[in-house]
Motif scaffolding. Structure first.
Motif, PDB file in Angstrom:
ATOM      1  N   SER A  79       9.525   7.235   5.235  1.00 23.64           N
ATOM      2  CA  SER A  79       9.660   8.342   6.170  1.00 23.64           C
ATOM      3  C   SER A  79      10.479   7.943   7.392  1.00 23.64           C
ATOM      4  O   SER A  79      11.389   8.672   7.817  1.00 23.64           O
TER       5      SER A  79
ATOM      6  N   THR B 295       0.840  -1.199   0.000  1.00 24.12           N
ATOM      7  CA  THR B 295       0.000   0.000   0.000  1.00 24.12           C
ATOM      8  C   THR B 295       0.878   1.253   0.000  1.00 24.12           C
ATOM      9  O   THR B 295       1.998   1.255   0.510  1.00 24.12           O
ATOM     10  N   VAL B 296       0.355   2.296  -0.596  1.00 23.77           N
ATOM     11  CA  VAL B 296       1.092   3.573  -0.666  1.00 23.77           C
ATOM     12  C   VAL B 296       1.367   4.087   0.741  1.00 23.77           C
ATOM     13  O   VAL B 296       2.496   4.506   1.048  1.00 23.77           O
ATOM     14  N   THR B 297       0.361   4.046   1.609  1.00 24.05           N
ATOM     15  CA  THR B 297       0.550   4.601   2.956  1.00 24.05           C
ATOM     16  C   THR B 297       1.628   3.837   3.721  1.00 24.05           C
ATOM     17  O   THR B 297       2.448   4.458   4.399  1.00 24.05           O
ATOM     18  N   HIS B 298       1.634   2.540   3.602  1.00 18.87           N
ATOM     19  CA  HIS B 298       2.644   1.749   4.309  1.00 18.87           C
ATOM     20  C   HIS B 298       4.047   2.061   3.779  1.00 18.87           C
ATOM     21  O   HIS B 298       4.991   2.261   4.553  1.00 18.87           O
ATOM     22  N   ARG B 299       4.180   2.126   2.472  1.00 20.80           N
ATOM     23  CA  ARG B 299       5.502   2.400   1.886  1.00 20.80           C
ATOM     24  C   ARG B 299       5.966   3.825   2.198  1.00 20.80           C
ATOM     25  O   ARG B 299       7.148   4.041   2.497  1.00 20.80           O
ATOM     26  N   LEU B 300       5.055   4.800   2.154  1.00 23.65           N
ATOM     27  CA  LEU B 300       5.445   6.167   2.503  1.00 23.65           C
ATOM     28  C   LEU B 300       5.882   6.259   3.959  1.00 23.65           C
ATOM     29  O   LEU B 300       6.869   6.931   4.286  1.00 23.65           O
ATOM     30  N   HIS B 301       5.152   5.577   4.841  1.00 24.22           N
ATOM     31  CA  HIS B 301       5.507   5.592   6.258  1.00 24.22           C
ATOM     32  C   HIS B 301       6.864   4.912   6.473  1.00 24.22           C
ATOM     33  O   HIS B 301       7.706   5.418   7.235  1.00 24.22           O
ATOM     34  N   THR B 302       7.087   3.795   5.810  1.00 18.90           N
ATOM     35  CA  THR B 302       8.378   3.095   5.913  1.00 18.90           C
ATOM     36  C   THR B 302       9.505   3.990   5.415  1.00 18.90           C
ATOM     37  O   THR B 302      10.540   4.127   6.076  1.00 18.90           O
TER      38      THR B 302
ATOM     39  N   LEU C 293       0.370  14.523  -5.102  1.00 21.23           N
ATOM     40  CA  LEU C 293      -0.129  13.788  -3.940  1.00 21.23           C
ATOM     41  C   LEU C 293      -0.301  14.711  -2.732  1.00 21.23           C
ATOM     42  O   LEU C 293      -1.295  14.616  -2.007  1.00 21.23           O
TER      43      LEU C 293
ATOM     44  N   ALA D 198      -3.843  15.477  -0.952  1.00 17.16           N
ATOM     45  CA  ALA D 198      -4.042  15.207   0.476  1.00 17.16           C
ATOM     46  C   ALA D 198      -4.379  16.498   1.230  1.00 17.16           C
ATOM     47  O   ALA D 198      -5.206  16.487   2.152  1.00 17.16           O
TER      48      ALA D 198
END
Length: 156
Positions: free
Chosen positions: A24, A15-22, A144, A148
């Protein structure tokens, strides 16, 4: 059956959110080390100094938004930088309850060093991309963030 298949196909790590958080978390950890080594200040204070350097004069609320910190984190980091003689805090002439933050001459010197660290960190993070991919990523990130921001009901 289709719902069950979708559930089985779901992969959190894609997922985009998981990869962005990782991304970050990983870049924060590396940036923390780089900020400490080059400037002697931790990441939140470095982000605070960078935001004041780039956008001054700032209120604490503006600082929190621009440095991606909570108001409490921004206030504490700003006060630490004031105590170190890097940031000047004065009463806001328009709002007696607020303050305005600017860099001191010593803060401006450190900001110049910090800009180099930030630029180097950005180069390191995108080193695996060619120039066209970097431009594409910049455009996609802008879109993005704008999307957001609008979804959150905030102003750009």
């Amino acid at each position: 059956m289709a719902a069950r298949q979708k559930e089985q196909d779901f992969r959190l790590e894609c997922t985009v959110t998981h990869r962005l958080h990782t991304l970050s978390k990983l870049t924060d950890r590396l940036s923390q080390a780089a900020y400490l080594e080059a400037t002697g200040i931790p990441l939140n204070e470095g982000r605070t100094l960078a935001a004041v350097g780039a956008f001054a004069p700032l209120s604490v609320n503006d600082l929190a938004r621009l440095a991606n910190l909570t108001k409490g984190q921004a206030s504490r980091a700003a006060q630490t930088l004031v105590d170190q003689g890097l940031v000047h805090k004065q009463s806001n002439a328009m709002d007696a309850r607020g303050v305005v933050l600017t860099l001191t001459p010593q803060g401006q010197q450190l900001w110049r060093r910090l800009k180099g660290v930030i630029q180097a960190r950005n180069e390191d993070i995108t080193a695996c991309l060619d120039e066209a991919e970097r431009r594409q990523l910049d455009g996609l990130l802008d879109r993005l963030v704008a999307h957001a921001t609008a979804a959150a009901g905030e102003e750009p």
